[in-house]
Enzyme design. Structure first.
Site, mmCIF file in Angstrom:
data_model
loop_
_atom_site.group_PDB
_atom_site.id
_atom_site.type_symbol
_atom_site.label_atom_id
_atom_site.label_comp_id
_atom_site.label_asym_id
_atom_site.label_seq_id
_atom_site.Cartn_x
_atom_site.Cartn_y
_atom_site.Cartn_z
ATOM 1 N N GLU A 273 2.808 9.955 -18.570
ATOM 2 C CA GLU A 273 3.105 9.468 -19.822
ATOM 3 C C GLU A 273 1.790 8.405 -20.218
ATOM 4 O O GLU A 273 1.326 7.977 -21.231
ATOM 5 C CB GLU A 273 3.548 7.887 -19.500
ATOM 6 C CG GLU A 273 5.101 7.863 -18.586
ATOM 7 C CD GLU A 273 6.536 7.319 -19.212
ATOM 8 O OE1 GLU A 273 6.591 6.328 -19.878
ATOM 9 O OE2 GLU A 273 6.292 6.409 -17.512
ATOM 10 N N GLY A 290 2.074 4.650 -17.457
ATOM 11 C CA GLY A 290 1.763 4.758 -19.336
ATOM 12 C C GLY A 290 0.801 4.247 -19.443
ATOM 13 O O GLY A 290 0.480 3.270 -19.017
ATOM 14 N N ALA A 316 0.911 1.705 -14.687
ATOM 15 C CA ALA A 316 0.172 1.978 -16.433
ATOM 16 C C ALA A 316 -0.746 1.709 -16.485
ATOM 17 O O ALA A 316 -1.384 0.604 -15.550
ATOM 18 C CB ALA A 316 1.191 0.643 -16.606
ATOM 19 N N ALA A 332 -1.088 -0.504 -10.989
ATOM 20 C CA ALA A 332 -1.102 -0.680 -12.413
ATOM 21 C C ALA A 332 -2.409 -1.363 -13.115
ATOM 22 O O ALA A 332 -2.758 -2.365 -12.238
ATOM 23 C CB ALA A 332 0.427 -1.463 -12.712
ATOM 24 N N LYS A 351 -17.982 3.852 -1.087
ATOM 25 C CA LYS A 351 -17.555 3.940 -2.318
ATOM 26 C C LYS A 351 -16.468 5.575 -2.255
ATOM 27 O O LYS A 351 -15.834 5.578 -1.474
ATOM 28 C CB LYS A 351 -19.002 4.691 -2.658
ATOM 29 C CG LYS A 351 -20.135 4.055 -2.551
ATOM 30 C CD LYS A 351 -20.797 5.167 -4.144
ATOM 31 C CE LYS A 351 -22.072 4.223 -4.014
ATOM 32 N NZ LYS A 351 -23.217 4.484 -4.559
HETATM 33 C C1 COA Z 1 0.564 -1.263 -6.297
HETATM 34 C C2 COA Z 1 2.332 -1.308 -6.187
HETATM 35 C C3 COA Z 1 2.415 0.346 -6.246
HETATM 36 C C4 COA Z 1 2.412 -2.359 -5.070
HETATM 37 O O1 COA Z 1 4.014 -2.371 -5.105
HETATM 38 P P1 COA Z 1 4.757 -2.559 -3.800
HETATM 39 O O2 COA Z 1 4.300 -1.703 -2.884
HETATM 40 O O3 COA Z 1 6.067 -2.320 -4.006
HETATM 41 O O4 COA Z 1 4.576 -4.165 -3.455
HETATM 42 P P2 COA Z 1 5.266 -5.012 -3.724
HETATM 43 O O5 COA Z 1 4.666 -5.233 -5.277
HETATM 44 O O6 COA Z 1 6.392 -5.675 -3.041
HETATM 45 O O7 COA Z 1 3.507 -6.435 -3.444
HETATM 46 C C5 COA Z 1 4.196 -6.439 -1.604
HETATM 47 C C6 COA Z 1 3.433 -7.269 -0.905
HETATM 48 O O8 COA Z 1 1.589 -7.571 -1.841
HETATM 49 C C7 COA Z 1 1.403 -8.556 -2.709
HETATM 50 N N1 COA Z 1 0.142 -7.803 -3.954
HETATM 51 C C8 COA Z 1 1.276 -7.346 -4.767
HETATM 52 N N2 COA Z 1 -0.087 -6.708 -5.661
HETATM 53 C C9 COA Z 1 -1.028 -7.725 -4.892
HETATM 54 C C10 COA Z 1 -2.759 -7.903 -5.998
HETATM 55 N N3 COA Z 1 -2.917 -6.704 -6.347
HETATM 56 N N4 COA Z 1 -3.104 -8.993 -4.765
HETATM 57 C C11 COA Z 1 -2.848 -9.078 -4.333
HETATM 58 N N5 COA Z 1 -1.751 -8.981 -3.167
HETATM 59 C C12 COA Z 1 -0.739 -8.673 -3.731
HETATM 60 C C13 COA Z 1 2.402 -8.647 -2.789
HETATM 61 O O9 COA Z 1 3.006 -10.633 -3.896
HETATM 62 C C14 COA Z 1 3.755 -9.093 -1.753
HETATM 63 O O10 COA Z 1 3.716 -10.249 -1.177
HETATM 64 P P3 COA Z 1 4.239 -10.102 -0.271
HETATM 65 O O11 COA Z 1 4.654 -9.508 1.074
HETATM 66 O O12 COA Z 1 3.905 -11.401 0.344
HETATM 67 O O13 COA Z 1 5.170 -10.602 -0.931
HETATM 68 C C15 COA Z 1 2.458 -2.325 -7.538
HETATM 69 O O14 COA Z 1 1.990 -3.223 -7.950
HETATM 70 C C16 COA Z 1 2.483 -1.173 -8.753
HETATM 71 O O15 COA Z 1 1.137 -1.157 -9.540
HETATM 72 N N6 COA Z 1 2.786 0.144 -9.335
HETATM 73 C C17 COA Z 1 2.852 0.392 -10.290
HETATM 74 C C18 COA Z 1 3.799 0.475 -11.234
HETATM 75 C C19 COA Z 1 3.870 1.163 -12.100
HETATM 76 O O16 COA Z 1 3.174 0.894 -12.968
HETATM 77 N N7 COA Z 1 4.636 2.230 -12.691
HETATM 78 C C20 COA Z 1 4.778 3.353 -13.799
HETATM 79 C C21 COA Z 1 5.174 2.930 -14.554
HETATM 80 S S1 COA Z 1 4.624 3.315 -16.508
#
Ligand code: COA
Length: 391
Positions: A273, A290, A316, A332, A351
């Site tokens: 995407e 995306g 994304a 994302a 780095k």
């Molecule tokens: C980075 C990512 C993978 C993390 O997802 P995850 O592993 O499921 O993590 P969660 O959202 O469950 O968060 C886990 C913990 O980290 C914390 N956390 C998540 N992102 C954070 C950030 N940027 N900064 C600080 N803390 C963060 C959450 O609050 C949570 O804390 P808790 O355990 O106290 O509740 C997700 O945020 C992400 O960016 N996914 C990309 C999805 C995407 O874009 N797909 C493509 C679609 S087109």
């Protein structure tokens, strides 16, 4: 250009091959000729010409790579070739008829010989007065010792290389393309195929007279892949977003905003995407989210050739300027460049370039401190099977 060594059938009884043995003898006779080498690749193509005779493109319906050496020998003999980056434009119905006599033995053997199908279709095209004007038959050879910059060997040669990639016969970086920008003409791509700049106005008048508008889709050196190649098992939601020369693995899906450049692509099932820049290769079961992008080397000064491993997710609007091994995730909205300072779990800061190619990494920007962290992920992306059946 062609020094025709071709002998008539009367002069050379070996020319008519009524049995497979005749054919084998004929091929070995050609292959033993002085200076002959089996080509690495060759193809029979149909090229478009401008009104001044300049070559605009070449479509190779069935490119050959390290295969069908017998057909290569037949073509070589017919055109008087000395197989080194050779391209011949002098296909005529009589040359095709002569060539087909070498394949008399396999008429009706129940097998589809793709090169023969192409030759017969080209013959029909040349015969019929209703055939599109400005088309010419081409045969092009790329030698095995393709050490120098192949793209300088002409437009048809460059198109053959792009076809080899999009037909999945060679992987990105598997064939030389170094000088391709200066080789390919900058065509107008229209509903009537490629048009040279000097012909556009005339063609627009002609189309207007026919009451069908000439639709210009773009002006570029590379056409859309789907106008030349139909890779199996892929979905490409917007044809204009994938250039000829892209390599799309079976099961790949490129959504509307996805983009795949030439000499780049996906090795297997992938969701695209975001944008895959030239030179970038994405491993199986990975997802380019995306609006995400992966840095290339064509412009912007980047020199690192980036690859993405299996089961990776570029979130994304995220982006990456280093290579990733397997099971890596970029949060994302986070863009990790080679120089990004990354906080590791043990408190050290490095780095991002030093992590290039490593597996099992989750890059995340701490939303409170702003620091980019690299953590060990708890899991990895799995794709939705139903989105990749692509039948
Ligand atoms: C980075 C990512 C993978 C993390 O997802 P995850 O592993 O499921 O993590 P969660 O959202 O469950 O968060 C886990 C913990 O980290 C914390 N956390 C998540 N992102 C954070 C950030 N940027 N900064 C600080 N803390 C963060 C959450 O609050 C949570 O804390 P808790 O355990 O106290 O509740 C997700 O945020 C992400 O960016 N996914 C990309 C999805 C995407 O874009 N797909 C493509 C679609 S087109």
């Amino acid at each position: 250009m062609s020094h025709r060594l071709h002998r008539s059938i009367e002069e050379d009884p070996l020319s008519t091959c009524t049995t497979k043995n005749d054919f084998t003898d004929f091929v070995s006779q050609v292959e033993q000729g002085a200076g002959y080498v089996r080509p690495r690749a060759f193809g029979i193509g149909i090229a478009s010409l401008s009104s001044t005779g300049a070559l605009l493109d070449t479509w190779f319906p069935f490119p050959n790579h390290e295969a069908n050496y017998g057909t290569a020998a037949v073509l070589a003999e017919a055109f008087g070739y000395t197989h080194r980056h050779a391209t011949f434009y002098n296909f005529s119905v009589s040359v095709i008829d002569d060539i087909l006599t070498r394949f008399a033995w396999c008429e009706g053997d129940g097998t589809t010989h793709h090169n023969i199908v192409v030759l017969k279709r080209l013959r029909t095209l040349l015969l019929h007065s209703s055939s599109p004007t400005g088309k010419v038959g081409v045969v092009c050879f790329i030698p095995p010792d393709d050490h120098d910059d192949g793209a300088r060997h002409g437009v048809a040669d460059a198109y053959l290389r792009l076809h080899l990639l999009s037909h999945r016969l060679v992987k990105p970086h598997g064939i030389k393309l170094n000088d391709i920008f200066s080789t390919l003409p900058n065509n107008y791509w229209t509903n009537e195929g490629p048009i040279a700049e000097e012909d556009l106005e005339t063609r627009r008048f002609e189309a207007t007279a026919r009451r069908y508008p000439l639709l210009v889709h773009g002006r570029d050196k590379f056409p859309p892949l789907l106008d030349y190649v139909q890779p199996t098992g892929v979905r490409i939601a917007d044809a204009s977003r994938v250039r000829l020369g892209a390599y799309l693995g079976q099961g790949s899906t490129v959504m509307h905003e996805g983009f795949v450049n030439f000499n780049a692509g996906t090795l297997g099932v992938s969701m695209v995407e975001g944008r895959i820049s030239s030179g970038v290769v994405v491993g199986t079961n990975s997802d380019i989210g995306g609006g995400a992008s992966i840095m290339g080397t064509l412009s912007g000064g980047g020199k690192m050739i980036i690859s993405i491993g299996e089961h990776c997710l570029i979130g994304a609007n995220g982006g990456i300027g280093i290579s990733l091994g397997d099971r890596c995730t970029i949060e994302a909205g986070l863009y990790v460049t080679a120089s990004t300072k990354v906080l590791l779990e043990d408190g050290t800061v490095v780095k991002a370039a030093t992590l290039s190619g490593h597996s099992d990494m989750l890059f995340i920007r701490d939303s409170q401190s702003g620091a980019v962290n690299m953590r060990r992920p708890k899991g990895h992306v799995t794709l939705n099977d139903t989105l990749h059946k692509n039948t």
